[in-house]
Scaffold this active site. Structure first.
Site, PDB file in Angstrom:
ATOM      1  CG  HIS A 422     -90.873 -45.462 -17.196  1.00  0.00           C
ATOM      2  ND1 HIS A 422     -90.387 -46.001 -16.969  1.00  0.00           N
ATOM      3  CD2 HIS A 422     -89.722 -44.795 -17.467  1.00  0.00           C
ATOM      4  CE1 HIS A 422     -88.989 -46.085 -16.746  1.00  0.00           C
ATOM      5  NE2 HIS A 422     -88.642 -45.161 -16.747  1.00  0.00           N
ATOM      6  CB  CYS A 753    -104.362 -63.642 -53.535  1.00  0.00           C
ATOM      7  SG  CYS A 753    -106.171 -64.305 -53.736  1.00  0.00           S
TER       8      CYS A 753
END
Length: 796
Positions: A422, A753
């Site tokens: 919830h 990279c």
């Protein structure tokens, strides 16, 4: 199943999605699945629904309409508070009686259900289904009540009366007010469904979309022992599984890309005697330390989630249950997912901490934001009124009664719960960051303590001491120009990979294996291979605790590494994902659990026993074999053939040959099963011998930091020489140009990279002019650099 209908009863099998006005969203969806998806193997327990007409007749027969309206007017005028109004209306329902014809219809349908299951008094779930519920724009999650393990006419009618009353719980009244629904125009249908005996097995919730990132190719499954209410309410922290949908039912792959063990401290089971039909009991240590679902059950549920999503043509939120008597899985509810589908696809809001802080606690991150403020510690719902606006709500768990308070919070932290509880659902709907399942937030955090909660660092949420500065950035990913030069991502964390799926890029140019080993596995691979030879008793105990449930301790390493890489690969599938094999230095390896026994002390680890030299050495060969097993599993069993291997710090051609031989010995032969192997270009010898390296590898990826260090002879970590360390130095640029020319002459691709193009768009412009094939960037640099690359390409 009998098709005997009355104005008050409809059997699920006769209902379709368009019957929401008659039986509410929940019951209409159950009927739709039974009628349309059973032939596809979906199992849904049978049952029946009362109609909206039955509800209106109940009100009329008991003269409730005007009385309800009178109480609501008192609320809206401010004369009477919500809790008193809600209690007064619910008392009206509980004191009312069912008209004889409606009571008879419910009883007759129940007896028919009993006959269908050859049971004198079949146990049923009695669920509320409002006619304004489970709509695409409003979830109404948990607003009405569900009653489990109901048997016999008397219990059934009592539960039905309570269902009607639950249309006016405080939370339901509040939610309708907030959503603009008129109370007197919403009817309630009651669903009566054969119970799945999950009290003897397990149950949970699943989504056909990643709840945190909106990534559409994921099924997220939460699972706990016993009835599923504990998962929905957040009473326990469940197991969590993620499955990659595109590889389901493909080449016998098993695309379970994540399995996280929850504590599952309680389970909800049937109660015998007394006023309650269910009760929570403690789980056994074995249950807490065992996964609830097998891989085959996880995959079965994921297939069903995909089938349901395809049928409804939208992401779905589902509840499932496993019957302990038969071992069968069932879907017991399905409704539209309401949060991610409403987000603006073009907007990507990112958050980042601007300063370092002390981590106090971790849990599951809900949302992607950061919040800071004072703790407001509320242990029970009785103290809700003590909440202070703008504080961080800290509590054990929430239920729908807490929603008015949650709306006023800057962030939420709970002890228990998973991504589908919830607190998680409501915080997403409200756009508030939450960290659930911390286990001990209410013990560790103090009322009025200043904290920062960060949900911006992947799957794990972090709670930091003090109020830290953070930045919020909104990036529009529309109208980004196409570039001939491929733009890739640098990614370390598997959780972070999914968060960047909306970026307009061409794959992942650097997936760092070290993050998974350091942060998820935590154990030196050689300590797992040689566990029986470990000398330190404390280390042995640490490893035993971490690897609980793994008979073969090396399997712990392989399993976690394979799934971590698979999760990264999933974010960009089928685009290429280049995974760099481990590149720790010896001092970094030594800091892993058990590492000190297997590592040398080196004066200069940066230029020592690292990268390729480890892979064929007897000191680490067995550890590298585990890395290879993980790559092989991620590609061949889980199914991510888009993974490309990359070898770091390969100094000589002889090393290259030895590494390729070790790969082949571990079932990873370059060229087989489309396997490509790249090499990092970060040593001058890689450039000088580029033609020869091209004969051994399928591509190059430039590591600009190490290359600059070795070309200029400067320790990249030296503060004294930082002014000399510059990737834009002519010598470094010259090396890069030479590599690109040589690689292209040998039909090999070259990417980069390193950090340089992320920090400096002009360095990226140089790379484009030099003819580089791809540039791999930190995610937050992609948009700016891509625009700059497009400008350079258009001017050439």
């Amino acid at each position: 199943m009998s098709n005997n209908q009355t104005p008050h009863i409809r059997w699920f099998e006769t209902l379709k999605s368009e019957d929401v006005a008659i039986v509410g969203g929940k019951n209409a969806s159950l009927g739709e699945m039974i009628a349309s998806l059973k032939h596809k193997g979906l199992r849904v327990p049978d049952g029946f629904a009362t109609t909206a007409d039955a509800y209106w007749q109940f009100l009329t027969a008991n003269q409730l309409t005007e009385k309800i309206q009178s109480h609501l007017e008192e609320l809206q005028s401010g004369k009477t508070p919500l809790d008193k109004v809600g209690k007064s209306i619910r008392r009206l329902f509980l004191a009312a009686e069912f008209p004889a014809d409606i009571a008879a219809a419910i009883k007759n349908a129940y007896h028919q259900l009993c006959q269908n299951y050859n049971n004198h008094e079949v146990d049923v779930a009695v669920r509320s289904s409002a006619t304004a519920e489970d709509l695409p724009q409003a979830s109404f999650a948990g607003q009405q009540e569900t009653f489990l393990n109901i048997t016999g006419e008397v219990e059934l009618l009592d539960a039905c009366r309570k269902c009607y009353a639950s249309l006016f719980t405080d939370r339901a009244i509040s939610y309708r007010e907030a959503q603009g629904f008129e109370h007197t125009k919403v009817a309630l249908s009651i669903g009566v469904q054969k119970m799945v005996r999950s009290d003897q097995a397990s149950a949970g919730v699943m989504f056909s979309i990643d709840t945190e990132t909106g990534f559409p190719d994921i099924v997220l499954i939460d699972a706990a022992w016993g009835l599923g209410e504990n998962v929905v309410q957040g009473t326990v922290t469940p197991d969590e599984y993620r499955v990659f949908k595109p590889l389901l039912n493909t080449d016998n792959f098993q695309p379970v890309i994540e399995k996280t063990l929850g504590d599952k401290q309680k389970k909800l089971v049937y109660a015998k005697g007394g006023s309650e039909s269910t009760k929570n009991i403690n789980t056994s240590p074995a249950e807490r330390q065992t996964f609830v679902l097998s891989d085959q059950e996880i995959l079965q549920l994921a297939v069903w989630a995909s089938v349901i999503e395809t049928h409804y043509n939208q992401p779905m939120d589902m509840e499932w249950a496993k019957d302990g008597e038969t071992g069968d899985l069932f879907i017991v509810q399905a409704r539209p997912e309401t949060v991610q589908r409403q987000k603006v696809a073009a907007a990507l809001k990112t958050y980042s901490l601007q300063e370092k802080g002390e981590k106090i606690l971790t849990g599951l991150s809900i949302g992607e934001a950061i919040a800071s403020g004072k703790v407001c510690l509320i242990e029970t719902a009785d103290d809700i009124r003590d909440f202070q606006d703008g504080a961080i709500l800290v509590t054990q768990m929430t239920d729908p009664d807490w929603v008015p308070v949650m709306k006023r919070a800057a962030g939420i932290v709970t002890d228990h719960g998973g991504r589908t509880c919830h607190a998680a659902i409501v915080s997403r709907e409200l756009g508030i960051p939450a960290i659930v399942g911390t286990d001990k937030a209410t013990e560790v955090l103090q009322d009025q303590q200043e904290i920062t909660i960060s949900c911006a660092e992947g799957d794990q949420g972090y709670i930091y001491r003090d109020i830290l500065q953070f930045a919020e950035t909104e990036v529009n990913v529309e109208n980004i120009p196409h570039t001939k030069t491929q733009i890739l991502l640098n990614i370390a964390s598997p959780g972070a990979a999914l968060r960047w799926w909306r970026l307009p890029c061409d794959g992942i140019g650097l997936a760092r294996m070290e993050f998974i080993i350091n942060n998820i596995i935590k154990i030196h691979p050689m300590a797992l291979v040689h566990f029986d030879d470990l000398q330190d008793r404390g280390t042995r105990k640490q490893i035993q605790n971490l690897t609980f449930g793994y008979q073969d301790k090396t399997e712990y390493f392989v399993d976690h590494l394979a799934r971590g890489m698979a999760k990264i690969a999933a974010a960009q599938y089928p685009r290429p994902v280049i995974v760099r094999m481990s590149d720790f230095k010896t001092n970094e390896y030594a800091n892993l659990i058990g590492g000190k026994q297997f590592e040398l002390k080196e004066a200069n680890p940066m230029l020592g026993f690292r990268g390729a030299s480890r892979y064929y050495s007897d000191r680490y060969r067995e550890g590298f074999a585990l890395e290879c097993r993980a790559i092989k599993r991620a590609r061949e069993q889980i199914g991510f053939t888009n993974i490309i291997m990359m070898i770091p710090f390969c100094r000589t051609l002889q090393e290259a040959d030895q590494v390729l031989q070790v790969l082949a010995e571990n079932g990873l032969k370059r060229g087989e099963n489309k396997l490509q192997v790249y090499v990092m270009a970060e040593i001058p010898s890689n450039i000088e011998l580029a033609a020869e390296f091209s004969q051994r590898f399928d591509g190059f990826s430039i590591g600009s930091n190490d290359l600059t260090q070795l070309v200029l002879g400067v320790d990249r970590d030296s503060s004294q020489l930082a002014y000399i360390f510059d990737e834009s130095n002519a010598a470094v640029k010259g090396m890069i140009r030479r590599l690109i020319v040589a690689a292209h002459e040998n039909q090999r691709k070259v990417g980069i990279c390193g950090q340089a193009p992320s920090d400096n768009p002009e360095f990226a412009a140089f790379l484009v002019e030099a003819g580089i094939d791809s540039i791999s960037l930190n995610p937050d640099s992609v948009i700016a650099v891509k625009r700059r690359v497009a400008e350079v390409e258009s001017s050439r």
